[in-house]
Design a protein around this motif. Structure first.
Motif, PDB file in Angstrom:
ATOM      1  N   GLN A  90       0.828  -1.199   0.000  1.00 33.86           N
ATOM      2  CA  GLN A  90       0.000   0.000   0.000  1.00 33.86           C
ATOM      3  C   GLN A  90       0.864   1.250   0.000  1.00 33.86           C
ATOM      4  O   GLN A  90       0.497   2.272  -0.608  1.00 33.86           O
ATOM      5  CB  GLN A  90      -0.927   0.002   1.218  1.00 33.86           C
ATOM      6  N   GLU A  91       2.008   1.182   0.681  1.00 36.83           N
ATOM      7  CA  GLU A  91       2.910   2.334   0.725  1.00 36.83           C
ATOM      8  C   GLU A  91       3.420   2.672  -0.679  1.00 36.83           C
ATOM      9  O   GLU A  91       3.497   3.844  -1.063  1.00 36.83           O
ATOM     10  CB  GLU A  91       4.081   2.062   1.661  1.00 36.83           C
ATOM     11  N   THR A  92       3.767   1.630  -1.452  1.00 32.35           N
ATOM     12  CA  THR A  92       4.224   1.884  -2.823  1.00 32.35           C
ATOM     13  C   THR A  92       3.105   2.465  -3.668  1.00 32.35           C
ATOM     14  O   THR A  92       3.320   3.407  -4.450  1.00 32.35           O
ATOM     15  CB  THR A  92       4.728   0.582  -3.457  1.00 32.35           C
ATOM     16  N   SER A 120      -5.394  -6.026  -6.473  1.00 32.30           N
ATOM     17  CA  SER A 120      -4.478  -4.918  -6.741  1.00 32.30           C
ATOM     18  C   SER A 120      -4.729  -3.796  -5.744  1.00 32.30           C
ATOM     19  O   SER A 120      -5.802  -3.708  -5.133  1.00 32.30           O
ATOM     20  CB  SER A 120      -4.667  -4.389  -8.164  1.00 32.30           C
ATOM     21  N   TYR A 121      -3.733  -2.925  -5.591  1.00 29.37           N
ATOM     22  CA  TYR A 121      -3.914  -1.712  -4.806  1.00 29.37           C
ATOM     23  C   TYR A 121      -4.243  -0.572  -5.758  1.00 29.37           C
ATOM     24  O   TYR A 121      -3.524  -0.334  -6.729  1.00 29.37           O
ATOM     25  CB  TYR A 121      -2.654  -1.398  -4.000  1.00 29.37           C
ATOM     26  N   VAL A 122      -5.331   0.120  -5.467  1.00 33.96           N
ATOM     27  CA  VAL A 122      -5.848   1.143  -6.364  1.00 33.96           C
ATOM     28  C   VAL A 122      -6.024   2.451  -5.610  1.00 33.96           C
ATOM     29  O   VAL A 122      -6.440   2.466  -4.450  1.00 33.96           O
ATOM     30  CB  VAL A 122      -7.196   0.710  -6.981  1.00 33.96           C
ATOM     31  N   ARG A 161      -7.025   1.532  -1.804  1.00 33.79           N
ATOM     32  CA  ARG A 161      -8.012   0.471  -1.581  1.00 33.79           C
ATOM     33  C   ARG A 161      -7.583  -0.780  -2.333  1.00 33.79           C
ATOM     34  O   ARG A 161      -6.839  -0.693  -3.317  1.00 33.79           O
ATOM     35  CB  ARG A 161      -9.399   0.921  -2.050  1.00 33.79           C
ATOM     36  N   GLU A 162      -8.053  -1.918  -1.865  1.00 33.67           N
ATOM     37  CA  GLU A 162      -7.743  -3.185  -2.540  1.00 33.67           C
ATOM     38  C   GLU A 162      -8.885  -3.520  -3.477  1.00 33.67           C
ATOM     39  O   GLU A 162     -10.063  -3.470  -3.097  1.00 33.67           O
ATOM     40  CB  GLU A 162      -7.537  -4.300  -1.527  1.00 33.67           C
ATOM     41  N   ASP A 163      -8.544  -3.841  -4.710  1.00 29.66           N
ATOM     42  CA  ASP A 163      -9.553  -4.108  -5.717  1.00 29.66           C
ATOM     43  C   ASP A 163      -9.071  -5.229  -6.624  1.00 29.66           C
ATOM     44  O   ASP A 163      -8.099  -5.071  -7.367  1.00 29.66           O
ATOM     45  CB  ASP A 163      -9.814  -2.835  -6.529  1.00 29.66           C
ATOM     46  N   TYR A 164      -9.722  -6.383  -6.550  1.00 30.52           N
ATOM     47  CA  TYR A 164      -9.376  -7.546  -7.376  1.00 30.52           C
ATOM     48  C   TYR A 164      -7.897  -7.906  -7.247  1.00 30.52           C
ATOM     49  O   TYR A 164      -7.221  -8.191  -8.237  1.00 30.52           O
ATOM     50  CB  TYR A 164      -9.740  -7.300  -8.842  1.00 30.52           C
ATOM     51  N   VAL A 186      -4.895   5.060 -10.503  1.00 31.35           N
ATOM     52  CA  VAL A 186      -3.645   4.325 -10.652  1.00 31.35           C
ATOM     53  C   VAL A 186      -3.760   3.029  -9.866  1.00 31.35           C
ATOM     54  O   VAL A 186      -4.364   2.985  -8.794  1.00 31.35           O
ATOM     55  CB  VAL A 186      -2.428   5.156 -10.161  1.00 31.35           C
ATOM     56  N   SER A 187      -3.221   1.951 -10.431  1.00 28.42           N
ATOM     57  CA  SER A 187      -3.268   0.652  -9.755  1.00 28.42           C
ATOM     58  C   SER A 187      -1.886   0.017  -9.763  1.00 28.42           C
ATOM     59  O   SER A 187      -1.109   0.202 -10.699  1.00 28.42           O
ATOM     60  CB  SER A 187      -4.279  -0.282 -10.420  1.00 28.42           C
ATOM     61  N   LEU A 188      -1.610  -0.744  -8.720  1.00 30.59           N
ATOM     62  CA  LEU A 188      -0.381  -1.522  -8.587  1.00 30.59           C
ATOM     63  C   LEU A 188      -0.781  -2.984  -8.587  1.00 30.59           C
ATOM     64  O   LEU A 188      -1.505  -3.445  -7.693  1.00 30.59           O
ATOM     65  CB  LEU A 188       0.350  -1.153  -7.289  1.00 30.59           C
ATOM     66  N   GLN A 189      -0.312  -3.714  -9.590  1.00 29.66           N
ATOM     67  CA  GLN A 189      -0.743  -5.091  -9.799  1.00 29.66           C
ATOM     68  C   GLN A 189       0.145  -6.082  -9.043  1.00 29.66           C
ATOM     69  O   GLN A 189       1.348  -5.876  -8.907  1.00 29.66           O
ATOM     70  CB  GLN A 189      -0.711  -5.433 -11.291  1.00 29.66           C
ATOM     71  N   ALA A 190      -0.480  -7.181  -8.614  1.00 28.32           N
ATOM     72  CA  ALA A 190       0.244  -8.227  -7.892  1.00 28.32           C
ATOM     73  C   ALA A 190       0.770  -9.266  -8.870  1.00 28.32           C
ATOM     74  O   ALA A 190       0.463 -10.452  -8.780  1.00 28.32           O
ATOM     75  CB  ALA A 190      -0.674  -8.880  -6.859  1.00 28.32           C
ATOM     76  N   ASP A 191       1.590  -8.837  -9.830  1.00 32.03           N
ATOM     77  CA  ASP A 191       2.185  -9.771 -10.782  1.00 32.03           C
ATOM     78  C   ASP A 191       3.700  -9.798 -10.603  1.00 32.03           C
ATOM     79  O   ASP A 191       4.255  -9.134  -9.729  1.00 32.03           O
ATOM     80  CB  ASP A 191       1.795  -9.404 -12.225  1.00 32.03           C
TER      81      ASP A 191
END
Length: 485
Positions: free
Chosen positions: A197-199, A219-221, A214-217, A232-237
Motif C-alpha cells: 500500500q505504501e508503494t 491490486s492496490y488502487v 483500496r484493494e480491488d481484485y 492508478v493501480s499496482l498489480q500483484a504480478d
C-alpha cells in the motif's frame, strides 16, 4: 472468440480465420470481463457514470449502460479498422501461430526503430529474446497489457510457413557453431519487495492522484471510484506492474453530451444533441516526440527509477482527421546492450499525461549461471522439454517487408474436395530441415510457475535466410524440470 461489425469490410482472409477460430462459439464471462475492464480501462465506464448510472445497476445486458457503450466503442474501433488495409488486419489476427510442438511464429511489428515521424529515433539496443507466451502464466493479467511488449519488441516473422505449421515436423542442424559452453548473469524481478500500500501511495502521489489506497481484485488502487477521474493501480504480478489512466485527458475519451432520458421521459428537447450522444474531447495538439520523451524521463525519476537504464523512444501517431491526437513515448529497459522486454509506455494528449503503464519491480542480481554451447542450444530446438513455449520462429529486420503469405489455401472458384488417397500410397509426413548458422547469447524474461519473473540467459539462433528461433541457455543441472503445480 472473433467479432465482426457490419461496418467492417468483408475480407476472405478474415473469413477463413474466423471459421478456424476454436473459440468462435465461446460465450464470454461478462462479469469477469467487466471487472477486468474496470481495473485496466476505467475511462471506458466514464460515459455510464456521467449518464447517471446507479452503483447497483447491471453493467452488461440490454438494460445496462455498457449496452450503449459497447455500440459506441465498436463504432470507434470500426472507424480505425477501416483505415487499415485488409492484409494488415489479416496479419494482425494471425499475430501468433502455433508452430510444431509448442513453438510460436510471431506475425507483427519489427523492432529497432520508432515509427516514421519527425521524432523517429533509431534504436541502439538489441531486440529482446522472447521465450514464448506459454512461459507467462500471468501475461494476460498484467496492467495495460504490459507483457505485450515482449512480442511487440521482438522481430517480426515474414513467412508464416514455418517448420511444424500445418502438421509439419522440423529437424535442426548446425553449421560452424561453437561447442564450448560459458556462463552468464541472471536477475530476478523483486515484485514482492515493492508490492505494498505504501508503494501504491507513493506512485499515486508522484502522478498526482488523490484518494485513499483500496484493494480491488487483488491490486492496490488509488483514485476515482466512479471511473470519471484519474486512477492508478499496482498489480500483484511478477513485475509489479503499474497502470495509470486519466479519462479527462484521454485523446479518444467519450464525453456524454446529454444523459439518456429516464424511462417514460421524452426529454426537454432543449439540446440539439441526441440523448446519450457521445463526443470525443478536443484537447488540442499533443506534445512533440522529444517533449513526450522528456516528460516520461521525468516521470521515471519521480517513481524512483533511473532513466539511464532505459532506451527512450518517441512514437509519433499518424495524422487522424487533420492532426495527431496523442504522442506515445516508450522507455525500454536495457541490460548489457539489449532490451529485456520490460518497459514503460506513456501516452500524452494536449491536456497532459493520459495513460501510463510499466514494470516497477527492481531487478536484482541472482548470480552467474552456466550456459550450454551454441551447438547444444541447437539440439534443444528438437528436445520436447524445450519445445513447450520455448521456441520462437522470427525473421530478422528487413525480411518483414516481404509479402505475408496465405494462411490457408486460396479458395477455388468452384467447390472442390481433396483427392482420395489411393491404395498403397505413401502417407505424407512433412519434415523441414533447418540449418542454424548463427547464435547470439542474450537475455529473456521468463515466468516461474508461481508468476515470479526472472531475466535469464537465452540464445537467439538463426539460419542463413535470417529466420530466428530462441531457446533457454541455462544448463540442465540448473533447471528444475519438476511438473508445475
Amino acid at each position: 472468440m472473433t467479432t465482426h461489425t457490419p461496418d467492417q469490410p468483408d475480407d476472405a482472409d478474415l473469413a477463413r480465420l474466423r471459421a478456424a477460430d476454436p473459440a468462435a462459439s465461446a460465450a464470454p464471462d461478462t462479469g469477469a470481463l467487466e471487472a477486468a475492464v474496470r481495473d485496466r480501462v476505467p475511462e471506458a465506464f466514464a460515459a455510464g457514470a456521467a449518464a447517471g448510472a446507479s452503483d447497483g445497476a447491471p453493467l452488461s445486458g440490454p438494460e445496462g449502460p455498457t449496452a450503449t457503450l459497447v455500440d459506441e466503442l465498436a463504432e470507434r474501433r470500426a472507424r480505425r479498422l477501416r483505415r487499415r488495409a485488409p492484409l494488415q488486419v489479416a496479419a494482425a489476427v494471425a499475430g501468433v501461430l502455433v508452430v510444431g510442438a509448442g513453438g510460436y511464429a510471431l506475425g507483427a511489428g519489427a523492432v529497432g526503430a520508432a515509427p516514421a515521424g519527425d521524432s523517429a529515433v533509431e534504436s541502439t539496443a538489441l531486440a529482446p529474446i522472447q521465450l514464448g507466451a506459454a512461459d507467462s502464466p500471468a501475461a494476460g493479467d498484467t496492467a495495460g497489457g504490459a507483457q505485450e511488449s515482449l512480442a511487440a519488441g521482438s522481430r517480426a516473422t515474414a513467412d508464416m510457413a514455418y517448420p511444424g505449421f500445418w502438421g509439419g515436423r522440423t529437424v535442426f542442424h548446425q553449421d560452424g557453431l561453437s561447442t564450448q559452453g560459458t556462463s552468464a548473469d541472471a536477475w530476478a524481478y523483486d515484485a514482492a519487495g515493492v508490492f505494498s500500500q505504501e508503494t501504491a501511495r507513493r506512485v499515486a502521489d508522484a502522478l498526482g492522484v488523490s484518494g485513499e489506497v483500496r484493494e480491488d481484485y487483488g491490486s492496490y488502487v488509488v483514485g476515482s471510484t466512479d471511473w470519471t477521474g484519474p486512477t492508478v493501480s499496482l498489480q500483484a504480478d511478477g513485475l509489479a506492474s503499474v497502470s495509470f489512466n486519466d479519462p479527462t485527458k484521454d485523446p479518444w475519451g467519450c464525453v456524454v453530451v446529454t444523459p439518456m432520458p429516464a424511462d417514460g421521459d421524452e426529454g426537454s428537447g432543449s439540446s440539439g444533441a441526441e440523448p446519450g450522444a457521445c463526443e470525443e474531447s478536443d484537447h488540442g495538439a499533443p506534445p512533440s516526440g522529444a517533449d513526450a520523451v522528456g516528460a516520461l524521463r521525468d516521470v521515471l525519476g519521480s517513481l524512483g527509477l533511473d532513466p539511464a537504464g532505459y532506451e527512450l523512444v518517441p512514437e509519433e501517431q499518424a495524422a487522424d482527421q487533420g492532426g495527431p491526437r496523442s504522442t506515445t513515448a516508450t522507455a525500454y529497459e536495457v541490460v548489457e546492450g539489449q532490451r529485456t522486454g520490460a518497459q514503460w509506455s506513456a501516452t500524452y494528449s494536449g491536456a497532459g499525461l493520459a495513460s501510463l503503464y510499466g514494470s516497477l519491480a527492481p531487478r536484482v542480481a541472482i548470480g552467474a549461471y552456466d550456459v550450454v554451447s551454441p551447438a547444444e542450444a541447437v539440439d534443444r530446438l528438437g528436445d520436447p522439454r524445450f519445445g513447450g513455449g520455448g521456441m520462437i520462429a522470427l525473421a530478422r529486420e528487413g525480411a518483414a517487408a516481404q509479402a505475408v503469405p496465405e494462411i490457408a489455401p486460396a479458395e477455388p472458384e468452384a467447390p472442390t474436395v481433396p483427392p482420395t488417397v489411393g491404395e498403397g500410397a505413401r502417407f505424407a509426413w512433412p519434415v523441414t530441415d533447418v540449418t542454424i548458422t548463427d547464435a547470439r547469447l542474450g537475455l529473456a524474461v521468463q515466468y516461474q510457475p508461481d508468476g515470479a519473473a526472472v531475466l535469464l540467459p537465452a540464445y537467439e539462433l538463426s539460419d542463413a535466410d535470417g529466420n530466428v528461433w530462441s531457446v533457454v541457455a541455462v544448463v540442465d543441472d540448473q533447471l528444475d524440470f519438476a511438473p508445475a503445480g
